[in-house]
Design a protein around this motif. Structure first.
Motif: not given
Ligand SMILES: Nc1ncnc2c1ncn2[C@@H]1O[C@H](COP(=O)(O)OP(=O)(O)OP(=O)(O)O)[C@@H](O)[C@H]1O
Ligand SMILES: [Mg+2]
Lengths: 245, 237
Positions: B159-162, B164-169
């Protein structure tokens, strides 16, 4: 169990309450409104408020604290925070006692307000000392908190939790000696009445309303209610399971 | 070499249904391991067993050399449940401060973890007003308190945008480079590209265990989704 974690839990529960002003208001005002209503309803019958009012002061705090606590702990379970906490180094007793300390603080406040209004505002006559009335009201409110904590372990949904209230409270209400004299009950009912904690609270209130001093029997009644508080808390901690299906 | 996680013949029954029928797998330290598989495959169940909140029927789960659920482990594992588990009626700061107290984590951790998940500006906001993605990150921040050695993250990027997803990875990579073992579940197969190793889980069984390249080579496919489908087809039913 560690005091630091217990107190952190109590502070957290109090902070949650602080963010919910309406619940605080309901907690403190509803018992007062109910007792006032009772006073007006019984106004036509001389002496009736005096005999019933005090006993009810020993029952209302139980009902309201029981409900609030069982819903709050159920929310903890449903929100997933309980699962998270149980995977952390939090003792099960830290959680149960933390809740008890937080809600117990409000219970004291509630009992103080309800008793003051009843005795000074509504003019209820008590032969015994007023502080003893407050003490019984506080202990009963603590009982509501502790039993709410324990019982909520058996509720899986809000609907079930709300159903536990009448299931736990009404039998005690019927058997505690308020509607019918406990001595006059048939033996099985008498036994049932003897194992229910509210009976002892009502006994204590009735003794205080007729004796100028706090007798040994009154202290004994209070001791029994306190023993119920402690055992509910311990059972609540023991029945909490870290591992679930 | 000692495995961070060593699951042997783990059997879990939930609600009378056999969910994990004797699962065996290992996870190595300091890597990002992806636990991938379709919905209902048993990812959450396995993670719950690892953090010691799942009742198990038989088998063993060893975590950092200790049996799962051992009290000594509760400081050392960060766990993010699938649905965000934070107190809605408290601010992010109040949430983090409470969990930090439970974990005996230093008070400075509150600000550190909030900025690690990009939520520092919302520290004094009540969670109830958070968006879904902000809530998920608040829940993740909690798991970072006290610098755990093992992070068990149940679908933290759903449910996160791309962006944010990248920054979490990037954050997970960064944690792994500091020696933290990260186990991340997902049912989005393209997240496989970001993991060091993969565990493909379906109907409570491990279909494949290896690096992305190994799994692609073994199945003769060019992406994990096709590899997964190929593995499902050759599985004896
Ligand atoms: N409390 C429960 N009682 C009974 N069965 C359950 C329970 N929780 C989950 N299950 C069942 O266990 C199986 C595995 O569930 P699990 O939550 O582990 O799957 P998952 O891989 O995490 O799925 P998702 O990607 O949808 O989160 C499912 O078939 C589910 O129906
Ligand atoms: Mg899941």
């Amino acid at each position: 169990m560690t005091p630091r974690r217990t107190m952190a839990t109590a502070r957290r529960v109090l902070a949650q309450l602080r963010h919910d002003k309406r619940t605080i208001a309901l907690m403190l005002v509803v018992p007062v409104v109910l007792i006032s209503l009772l006073k007006w309803v019984l106004d036509a019958t001389p002496g009736a408020f005096n005999s019933v009012g005090l006993s009810l002061l020993g029952i209302f705090p139980f009902v309201s604290m029981f409900l609030i606590t069982s819903v709050a702990t159920l929310r903890e379970r449903k929100s997933g925070t309980l699962e998270r906490l149980l995977a952390m180094p939090l003792g099960k007793a830290d959680l149960v006692f933390g809740y008890q300390i937080a809600f117990g603080t409000f219970a004291v406040l509630q009992a103080l307000i309800a008793t003051s209004v009843t005795v000074w505002g509504l003019g209820l006559k008590v032969i015994g000392p007023t502080w003893a009335v407050v003490l019984v009201a506080v202990v009963v409110a603590e009982l509501g908190t502790a039993m709410g904590l324990f019982i909520s372990a058996f509720a899986e949904t809000e609907f079930q939790a709300v159903q536990f209230m009448p299931a736990m409270v009404l039998p005690q209400f019927l058997l505690c000696g308020l509607l019918a004299d406990r001595q006059a009950m048939t033996t099985p009912l008498r036994w049932l009445s003897d194992v229910l904690p509210l009976s002892y609270a009502v006994d204590a209130m009735q003794r205080i309303s007729t004796q100028t001093y706090v007798s040994r029997a009154t202290w004994l009644d209070l001791g029994v209610v306190l023993a119920f508080v402690l055992s509910s808390l311990l059972l609540g901690a023991v029945t909490l399971r870290r591992r679930t299906d | 070499m000692m495995h961070t996680l060593d699951v042997q013949d783990l059997t879990v029954v939930r609600g009378g249904k056999l969910i994990l029928p004797g699962l065996t797998c290992t996870v190595q330290p300091g890597l990002v391991t992806g636990l991938l598989g379709p919905s209902g495959g048993g990812k959450t169940t396995l993670m719950r067993a690892i953090v010691g909140v799942q009742r198990i029927a038989s088998g063993s789960v060893s975590v950092l050399g200790l049996p799962a659920g051992a009290p000594e482990l509760r400081h050392r594992i960060g766990y993010v449940t699938q649905s965000p588990s934070v107190y809605e009626d408290l601010t992010l700061r109040e949430n983090l401060a409470y969990f930090a107290a439970v974990l005996d984590a230093p008070a400075a951790d509150v600000d550190r973890v909030a900025s690690e998940v990009d939520l520092a500006p919302l520290l004094d906001t009540v969670i109830r007003t958070f968006s879904g993605g902000e809530r998920a990150r608040a829940s993740l921040a909690t798991a970072l308190l006290g610098s755990p050695e093992l992070l068990v993250l149940d679908e933290p990027t759903v449910g996160l945008d791309p962006v944010l997803r990248r920054s979490l990875w990037v954050l997970f990579r960064d944690l792994a480079s500091r020696g933290v073992t990260v186990l991340v579940s997902s049912h989005v197969m393209d997240e496989a590209d970001r993991c060091d190793r993969l565990l493909l889980l379906r109907s409570g069984r491990i279909l494949a265990d290896g690096t992305r390249a190994e799994i692609l080579a073994a199945t003769g496919t060019s992406d994990i989704e096709s590899a997964f489908l190929a593995l499902v087809q050759e599985e004896p039913s």
